[in-house]
Design a protein around this motif. Structure first.
Motif, PDB file in Angstrom:
ATOM      1  N   ALA A 124      -5.824 144.580  -4.226  1.00 39.52           N
ATOM      2  CA  ALA A 124      -5.718 143.212  -4.863  1.00 39.52           C
ATOM      3  C   ALA A 124      -6.783 142.289  -4.081  1.00 39.52           C
ATOM      4  N   GLU A 125      -7.019 141.084  -4.828  1.00 38.43           N
ATOM      5  CA  GLU A 125      -7.866 139.889  -4.444  1.00 38.43           C
ATOM      6  C   GLU A 125      -6.827 138.901  -4.854  1.00 38.43           C
ATOM      7  N   VAL A 126      -6.756 137.993  -3.565  1.00 37.96           N
ATOM      8  CA  VAL A 126      -5.708 136.914  -3.889  1.00 37.96           C
ATOM      9  C   VAL A 126      -6.641 135.769  -3.479  1.00 37.96           C
ATOM     10  N   SER A 127      -6.525 134.490  -4.147  1.00 39.38           N
ATOM     11  CA  SER A 127      -7.155 133.620  -3.868  1.00 39.38           C
ATOM     12  C   SER A 127      -6.495 132.071  -4.042  1.00 39.38           C
ATOM     13  N   ASN A 128      -7.099 131.085  -3.708  1.00 35.21           N
ATOM     14  CA  ASN A 128      -6.517 129.835  -3.955  1.00 35.21           C
ATOM     15  C   ASN A 128      -7.865 128.871  -3.829  1.00 35.21           C
ATOM     16  N   LEU A 129      -8.955 129.412  -4.871  1.00 32.62           N
ATOM     17  CA  LEU A 129     -10.086 128.449  -4.923  1.00 32.62           C
ATOM     18  C   LEU A 129     -10.061 127.156  -5.524  1.00 32.62           C
ATOM     19  N   TYR A 130      -9.405 126.911  -6.209  1.00 36.38           N
ATOM     20  CA  TYR A 130      -9.156 125.815  -7.070  1.00 36.38           C
ATOM     21  C   TYR A 130      -8.130 124.650  -6.366  1.00 36.38           C
ATOM     22  N   TRP A 131      -6.785 125.105  -6.496  1.00 39.92           N
ATOM     23  CA  TRP A 131      -5.796 124.173  -6.147  1.00 39.92           C
ATOM     24  C   TRP A 131      -5.403 124.037  -4.648  1.00 39.92           C
ATOM     25  N   HIS A 132      -6.053 124.959  -3.796  1.00 38.71           N
ATOM     26  CA  HIS A 132      -6.172 124.945  -2.387  1.00 38.71           C
ATOM     27  C   HIS A 132      -4.940 124.456  -1.842  1.00 38.71           C
ATOM     28  N   MET A 133      -3.825 125.245  -2.345  1.00 39.96           N
ATOM     29  CA  MET A 133      -2.408 125.068  -1.644  1.00 39.96           C
ATOM     30  C   MET A 133      -2.211 126.205  -0.840  1.00 39.96           C
ATOM     31  N   ASP A 134      -1.139 126.206  -0.220  1.00 39.09           N
ATOM     32  CA  ASP A 134      -0.723 127.522   0.727  1.00 39.09           C
ATOM     33  C   ASP A 134      -0.172 128.663  -0.061  1.00 39.09           C
TER      34      ASP A 134
END
Length: 330
Positions: free
Chosen positions: A192-202
């Motif tokens: 998997a690749e898991v990201s928060n690139l846009y919303w920048h939440m936890d």
């Protein structure tokens, strides 16, 4: 059997479950629990959670609460001798589900989880065809499930890891992963690749997941996203002798478009594939809520096992989600 029901969490899902119970006439909701300081809601007494769990007349508890409450309320309800229907996710981890299953076994009561997508007519048809063997074995699956959220999402409990347990994967992608397991069996490799690139939440706003079953070689891929900028549901299953493509999903808002299932035989020889070979079915009614509740009440009244949405299903699913979250890099 005149089963009496209590619903903990009387928001959208609690009311949806109540409506299905009433339509089926399979039980009677006698109390609800919603923390809004109103003594009654729709003519029903509004009590605290314990008021539902310890109510001497309640046979069944529906848990329709924010994610962080699901495990505790399910275990407490089982320990109190109630049958339990709980919305997804079952808990935050596989270990949590193992604890729930211990309580389930000790209680001897029925437990079912609300993986509602299994009960859509289109998915039921796909399952029938796969199980029949008419199209051979599943080779691969691809699922895309996405939506766009608004800025006020930051203020919702779903945006907080301690309350939601995860982001878009736990909120929405979990349904697609569940369909992978339901329609094609288990997987033992998770990348998997898991990201928060846009919303920048936890919690994550995107999850790219690849599953593989080393015994059969079949592979499934999921993209679960809240940066889709438009709602999208798409599930493709390709088998040895054909394929099934489900686009759209009937919801109350119809934001995912029409629910359309296309099925065709494989075409690996000339002439090239043409769209006219497909058999396309459009589904116009969402019967899933009634089917799901009916299955649960059947298990209770006939004292037969829950078959769809079991705690075993839940544990297998959370095992995959555990592995996905181990691989996130933020």
């Amino acid at each position: 059997m005149n089963l009496k029901v209590g619903i903990i969490g009387y928001g959208v899902m609690g009311k949806t479950r109540h409506q299905a119970i009433d339509e089926l006439k399979c039980g009677k909701v006698i109390a609800v629990s919603e923390p809004n300081n109103q003594p009654e809601i729709n003519g029903l007494p509004n009590v605290d959670h314990d008021g539902i769990i310890k109510h001497p007349d309640i046979d069944i508890v529906f848990v329709c609460t924010p994610n962080f409450l699901n495990k505790d309320l399910t275990i407490r309800s089982l320990n109190a001798g109630k049958h339990v229907f709980c919305e997804k996710p079952p808990a935050f981890t596989e270990a949590d589900v193992a604890e729930i299953r211990e309580a389930e076994v000790k209680s001897g009561k029925k437990l079912m989880y609300g993986f509602n997508h299994r009960h859509h007519d289109s998915v039921i048809r796909m399952k029938e065809l796969i199980d029949s063997g008419e199209y051979g074995k599943v080779l691969w699956l691809r699922g895309r499930y996405g939506k766009s959220v608004t800025a006020d999402y930051f203020n919702q409990w779903r945006a907080k890891k301690e309350l939601a347990g995860g982001g878009i994967l736990m909120d929405q992608g979990i349904h697609m992963l569940d369909l992978f397991l339901y329609l094609s069996g288990d997987y033992d490799v998770v990348k998997a690749e898991v990201s928060n690139l846009y919303w920048h939440m936890d919690v994550e706003d995107n999850a790219f997941v690849i599953l593989k079953d080393t015994k059969t070689g079949k592979v499934a891929s999921l993209h679960s996203t809240m940066t889709q900028w438009r709602h999208l549901f798409s599930l493709e299953i390709f088998l040895e002798k054909g394929y099934m493509v489900l686009n759209g999903l009937i919801t109350s808002t119809m934001s995912y478009g029409e629910e359309t299932l296309s099925i065709a035989r494989n075409r690996s020889t000339a002439p090239a594939a043409t769209w006219k070979d497909e058999v396309t079915t459009k589904y116009t009614n969402n019967n899933s809520w009634r089917y799901e509740v009916d299955h649960f009440f059947d298990a209770v009244t006939k004292d037969q096992p829950v078959v769809i949405g079991t705690s075993d299903d839940a544990q297998k699913l959370m095992r995959i989600i555990d592995e996905v979250y181990k691989q996130k890099d933020f």
